[in-house]
Design an enzyme around this catalytic site. Structure first.
Site, PDB file in Angstrom:
ATOM      1  CG  HIS A   1      -1.868  -0.772   1.109  1.00  0.00           C
ATOM      2  ND1 HIS A   1      -3.258  -0.545   1.800  1.00  0.00           N
ATOM      3  CD2 HIS A   1      -2.448  -2.000   0.425  1.00  0.00           C
ATOM      4  CE1 HIS A   1      -4.111  -1.553   1.625  1.00  0.00           C
ATOM      5  NE2 HIS A   1      -3.536  -2.297   0.559  1.00  0.00           N
TER       6      HIS A   1
ATOM      7  CE1 TYR B   1      -5.459   3.451  11.408  1.00  0.00           C
ATOM      8  CE2 TYR B   1      -4.783   3.681   9.076  1.00  0.00           C
ATOM      9  CZ  TYR B   1      -4.506   3.218  10.325  1.00  0.00           C
ATOM     10  OH  TYR B   1      -3.494   2.324  10.248  1.00  0.00           O
TER      11      TYR B   1
ATOM     12  N   PRO C   1      -3.303   0.037  18.891  1.00  0.00           N
ATOM     13  CG  PRO C   1      -5.238  -1.059  18.366  1.00  0.00           C
ATOM     14  CD  PRO C   1      -4.481  -0.479  19.557  1.00  0.00           C
TER      15      PRO C   1
ATOM     16  CE  LYS D   1       4.693   2.732  13.250  1.00  0.00           C
ATOM     17  NZ  LYS D   1       4.610   2.195  11.983  1.00  0.00           N
TER      18      LYS D   1
ATOM     19  CE1 TYR E   1      -0.507   3.709   9.604  1.00  0.00           C
ATOM     20  CE2 TYR E   1       0.192   2.529   7.801  1.00  0.00           C
ATOM     21  CZ  TYR E   1      -0.512   2.578   8.703  1.00  0.00           C
ATOM     22  OH  TYR E   1      -1.643   1.573   8.719  1.00  0.00           O
TER      23      TYR E   1
HETATM   24  P1  RFL Z   1       2.247 -12.656  21.057  1.00  0.00           P
HETATM   25  O1  RFL Z   1       2.016 -12.591  19.869  1.00  0.00           O
HETATM   26  O2  RFL Z   1       1.583 -12.408  22.329  1.00  0.00           O
HETATM   27  O3  RFL Z   1       3.218 -14.096  21.454  1.00  0.00           O
HETATM   28  C1  RFL Z   1       3.677 -14.553  22.715  1.00  0.00           C
HETATM   29  C2  RFL Z   1       3.449 -15.998  22.621  1.00  0.00           C
HETATM   30  O4  RFL Z   1       3.954 -16.443  24.006  1.00  0.00           O
HETATM   31  C3  RFL Z   1       3.232 -17.307  24.583  1.00  0.00           C
HETATM   32  N1  RFL Z   1       3.340 -17.414  25.987  1.00  0.00           N
HETATM   33  C4  RFL Z   1       3.984 -18.279  26.668  1.00  0.00           C
HETATM   34  N2  RFL Z   1       4.949 -19.314  26.143  1.00  0.00           N
HETATM   35  C5  RFL Z   1       5.531 -20.181  27.414  1.00  0.00           C
HETATM   36  N3  RFL Z   1       5.203 -19.932  28.516  1.00  0.00           N
HETATM   37  C6  RFL Z   1       4.609 -18.870  29.029  1.00  0.00           C
HETATM   38  N4  RFL Z   1       4.446 -18.300  30.104  1.00  0.00           N
HETATM   39  C7  RFL Z   1       3.807 -17.967  27.797  1.00  0.00           C
HETATM   40  N5  RFL Z   1       3.131 -17.054  28.114  1.00  0.00           N
HETATM   41  C8  RFL Z   1       2.726 -16.502  26.891  1.00  0.00           C
HETATM   42  C9  RFL Z   1       1.759 -16.956  23.982  1.00  0.00           C
HETATM   43  O5  RFL Z   1       1.017 -18.216  24.021  1.00  0.00           O
HETATM   44  C10 RFL Z   1       2.142 -16.459  22.723  1.00  0.00           C
HETATM   45  O6  RFL Z   1       2.217 -17.427  21.636  1.00  0.00           O
HETATM   46  O7  RFL Z   1       3.978 -11.756  21.555  1.00  0.00           O
HETATM   47  P2  RFL Z   1       4.717 -11.205  20.291  1.00  0.00           P
HETATM   48  O8  RFL Z   1       5.519 -12.543  19.775  1.00  0.00           O
HETATM   49  O9  RFL Z   1       5.842 -10.418  20.912  1.00  0.00           O
HETATM   50  O10 RFL Z   1       3.925 -10.550  18.943  1.00  0.00           O
HETATM   51  C11 RFL Z   1       3.615  -9.339  19.339  1.00  0.00           C
HETATM   52  C12 RFL Z   1       2.349  -9.005  18.559  1.00  0.00           C
HETATM   53  O11 RFL Z   1       1.515 -10.310  18.409  1.00  0.00           O
HETATM   54  C13 RFL Z   1       1.589  -7.793  18.928  1.00  0.00           C
HETATM   55  O12 RFL Z   1       2.482  -6.816  19.034  1.00  0.00           O
HETATM   56  C14 RFL Z   1       0.288  -7.407  18.017  1.00  0.00           C
HETATM   57  O13 RFL Z   1      -0.373  -8.527  17.686  1.00  0.00           O
HETATM   58  C15 RFL Z   1      -0.315  -6.468  18.645  1.00  0.00           C
HETATM   59  N6  RFL Z   1      -1.700  -6.129  17.948  1.00  0.00           N
HETATM   60  C16 RFL Z   1      -1.548  -5.536  16.814  1.00  0.00           C
HETATM   61  N7  RFL Z   1      -0.558  -4.936  16.533  1.00  0.00           N
HETATM   62  C17 RFL Z   1      -0.470  -4.293  15.386  1.00  0.00           C
HETATM   63  O14 RFL Z   1       0.387  -3.988  14.912  1.00  0.00           O
HETATM   64  N8  RFL Z   1      -1.815  -4.164  14.579  1.00  0.00           N
HETATM   65  C18 RFL Z   1      -3.101  -4.538  15.122  1.00  0.00           C
HETATM   66  O15 RFL Z   1      -3.960  -4.572  14.384  1.00  0.00           O
HETATM   67  C19 RFL Z   1      -2.959  -5.306  16.251  1.00  0.00           C
HETATM   68  N9  RFL Z   1      -4.027  -5.875  16.839  1.00  0.00           N
HETATM   69  C20 RFL Z   1      -2.930  -6.835  18.673  1.00  0.00           C
HETATM   70  C21 RFL Z   1      -4.017  -6.607  17.972  1.00  0.00           C
HETATM   71  C22 RFL Z   1      -2.864  -7.551  19.975  1.00  0.00           C
HETATM   72  C23 RFL Z   1      -3.835  -8.021  20.563  1.00  0.00           C
HETATM   73  N10 RFL Z   1      -3.786  -8.751  21.664  1.00  0.00           N
HETATM   74  C24 RFL Z   1      -2.326  -8.740  22.309  1.00  0.00           C
HETATM   75  C25 RFL Z   1      -4.762  -9.165  22.537  1.00  0.00           C
HETATM   76  C26 RFL Z   1      -5.271  -7.131  18.452  1.00  0.00           C
HETATM   77  C27 RFL Z   1      -5.103  -7.889  19.815  1.00  0.00           C
HETATM   78  C28 RFL Z   1      -6.373  -8.483  20.405  1.00  0.00           C
HETATM   79  C1  PHB Z   2      -5.776  -4.406  11.085  1.00  0.00           C
HETATM   80  O1  PHB Z   2      -5.823  -4.543   9.695  1.00  0.00           O
HETATM   81  O2  PHB Z   2      -5.965  -5.232  11.734  1.00  0.00           O
HETATM   82  C2  PHB Z   2      -5.313  -3.078  11.446  1.00  0.00           C
HETATM   83  C3  PHB Z   2      -4.598  -2.163  10.506  1.00  0.00           C
HETATM   84  C4  PHB Z   2      -4.192  -0.929  11.105  1.00  0.00           C
HETATM   85  C5  PHB Z   2      -4.201  -0.430  12.324  1.00  0.00           C
HETATM   86  C6  PHB Z   2      -4.780  -1.371  13.207  1.00  0.00           C
HETATM   87  C7  PHB Z   2      -5.107  -2.750  12.745  1.00  0.00           C
HETATM   88  O3  PHB Z   2      -3.781   0.695  12.817  1.00  0.00           O
END
Ligand code: RFL
Ligand code: PHB
Length: 389
Positions: A72, A200, A292, A296, A384
């Site tokens: 994009h 957005y 979110p 990032k 961004y």
């Molecule tokens: P993760 O993905 O949480 O992975 C951590 C892993 O560790 C495991 N774990 C354990 N394993 C062994 N022993 C333990 N005691 C443990 N405790 C936990 C878990 O099962 C898991 O598999 O962290 P990681 O790898 O640092 O990755 C980070 C990303 O996942 C995170 O920053 C993003 O997903 C955040 N996030 C979003 N980021 C974006 O950039 N855009 C988004 O749209 C976005 N939406 C989100 C999100 C995070 C969410 N969370 C955490 C609830 C939406 C949600 C719902």
């Molecule tokens: C998503 O596609 O889940 C998404 C994209 C941009 C954002 C947050 C979430 O800033």
């Protein structure tokens, strides 16, 4: 069992770190609390910065992303005056990749399988021992049997609720936090995206975002009060609310359909300092959380992996300890940059329940400046697409 780097957590941080280290001949063991299917069932981030795209290519798991991902070159902001575009390409000559976290994780697991890396699922009661000593180790239980992994270093990639951060004594670690007074209700639907690029929207009824995963899979969010429960929201209510908040030219032709996932995520900014304690390093969500809005979270996890993998490769390859000793300071500098940007995007795009009329006018003026002043748009575009590593 003995390994060089024991990685706690098999999310994107842990798998990407493991992959990059293995490719340089460094042994790892990944301990994941959940099953692989559970990890792959999570719907999270959707936008990858250039730095993360580069790392995935380096890790040898970008083949599918390069075919199925969508580059994009801009995104859209919608205000009460209408919609305008932030043109990343013309402003900073960069683009982002729209490719879901679920797919990234799937590709990382496939790459780990191909090289025969050790990833242990359903590892319960993971505990870190003696991280300040020269002989740290990790214990866990699987199928009722206790196991021990002796290692040189431990990477805490276990997310916000993991054990790694808690291992750093409270007298050593400092935590910085802001909790926002709202959450995001998100749905995934098998419908064509409402617009070609992300939209957005700042609307008097609250924030909305139109995003996507592919040509046939859409991801939408609306700002909701923290007291709302996901069960309170039928699909029809969600679509009606989204339509009200998006600009008419996007909302009217928008396809709707049943949601295949629906959840509410609270919004917070959180940083733990330092990100290392002896031979333990924190990586990704284990050390920091962003709202979110700036997309990032996953990208910050990738930049931590970049710094830590470089540091460990320099150590094992050439005995160079510099990167290891400065990991926390180096990673935190970039993290605070993304913290500021995510906080700023959250502040200008959401409706805050406690905002005064003065606050409201300032927010409108900030959005107007983005619309009218190219250098303001350039600063936003630069952040961004991702600050350089
Ligand atoms: P993760 O993905 O949480 O992975 C951590 C892993 O560790 C495991 N774990 C354990 N394993 C062994 N022993 C333990 N005691 C443990 N405790 C936990 C878990 O099962 C898991 O598999 O962290 P990681 O790898 O640092 O990755 C980070 C990303 O996942 C995170 O920053 C993003 O997903 C955040 N996030 C979003 N980021 C974006 O950039 N855009 C988004 O749209 C976005 N939406 C989100 C999100 C995070 C969410 N969370 C955490 C609830 C939406 C949600 C719902
Ligand atoms: C998503 O596609 O889940 C998404 C994209 C941009 C954002 C947050 C979430 O800033």
């Amino acid at each position: 069992m003995r390994t060089q780097v024991c990685i706690i957590g098999g999310g994107p941080s842990g798998l990407l770190l493991s992959q990059l280290l293995n490719l340089k001949g460094i042994e790892t063991v990944v301990l994941e609390r959940k099953s692989r299917d559970y990890v792959l069932g999570r719907i999270r981030a959707g936008v990858l910065e250039r730095g993360m795209v580069g790392l995935l290519r380096e890790a040898g798991c970008a083949e599918r992303m390069d075919i199925e991902g969508h580059p994009h070159e801009g995104c859209n902001l919608s205000t009460q005056h209408g919609m305008f575009r932030i043109d990343f390409k013309s402003l900073v000559n960069e683009e982002v990749m729209v490719y879901g976290q679920t797919e990234v994780t799937r590709d990382l697991y496939a790459a780990q399988d191909r090289i025969g890396a050790t990833v242990i699922h359903d590892a319960a009661d993971v505990a870190i021992h003696d991280p300040k000593s020269d002989a740290p180790y990790v214990t866990y239980r699987k199928d009722g049997v206790e196991h021990r992994v002796d290692c040189d270093y431990i990477a805490g990639c276990d997310g916000f609720h993991g054990v790694s951060r808690q291992t750093i004594p409270t007298g050593v670690r400092q935590e910085f936090e802001r909790v926002y007074p709202f959450g995001w209700l998100g749905i995934l639907s098998e419908t064509a995206p409402a617009a070609e690029e992300l939209v957005y929207a700042n609307h008097p009824r609250g924030f909305a975002l139109a995003s996507m995963r592919s040509a046939t899979l859409s991801r939408y969010y609306v700002q909701v009060p923290l007291s709302d429960k996901v069960e309170d929201w039928t699909d029809q209510m969600f679509w009606d609310e989204l339509r009200r908040r998006l600009p008419a030219e996007v909302a009217e032709p928008m396809q709707t359909g049943p949601s295949i996932e629906k959840s509410i995520a609270p919004l917070r900014s959180f940083v733990c300092e330092p990100m290392q304690f002896g031979r333990l390093f924190l990586v990704g969500d284990a050390a920091h959380i962003v709202p979110p809005t700036g997309a990032k979270g996953l990208n910050l996890a990738a930049s931590d992996v970049h710094y830590l993998s470089r540091a460990l490769i320099a150590f094992y390859g050439a005995g160079d300890r510099q990167g290891i000793e400065t990991y926390s300071a180096t990673a935190l500098k970039r993290i605070w940059g993304a913290m500021r940007f995510s906080w700023w995007m959250t502040s200008v795009l959401h409706r805050f329940p406690e905002a005064s009329e003065f606050d409201q006018k300032i927010q409108e003026s900030e959005l107007l400046q983005l619309e009218e002043v190219e250098s303001a748009r350039r600063t936003m575009a630069l952040n961004y697409v991702g600050l350089p590593y």
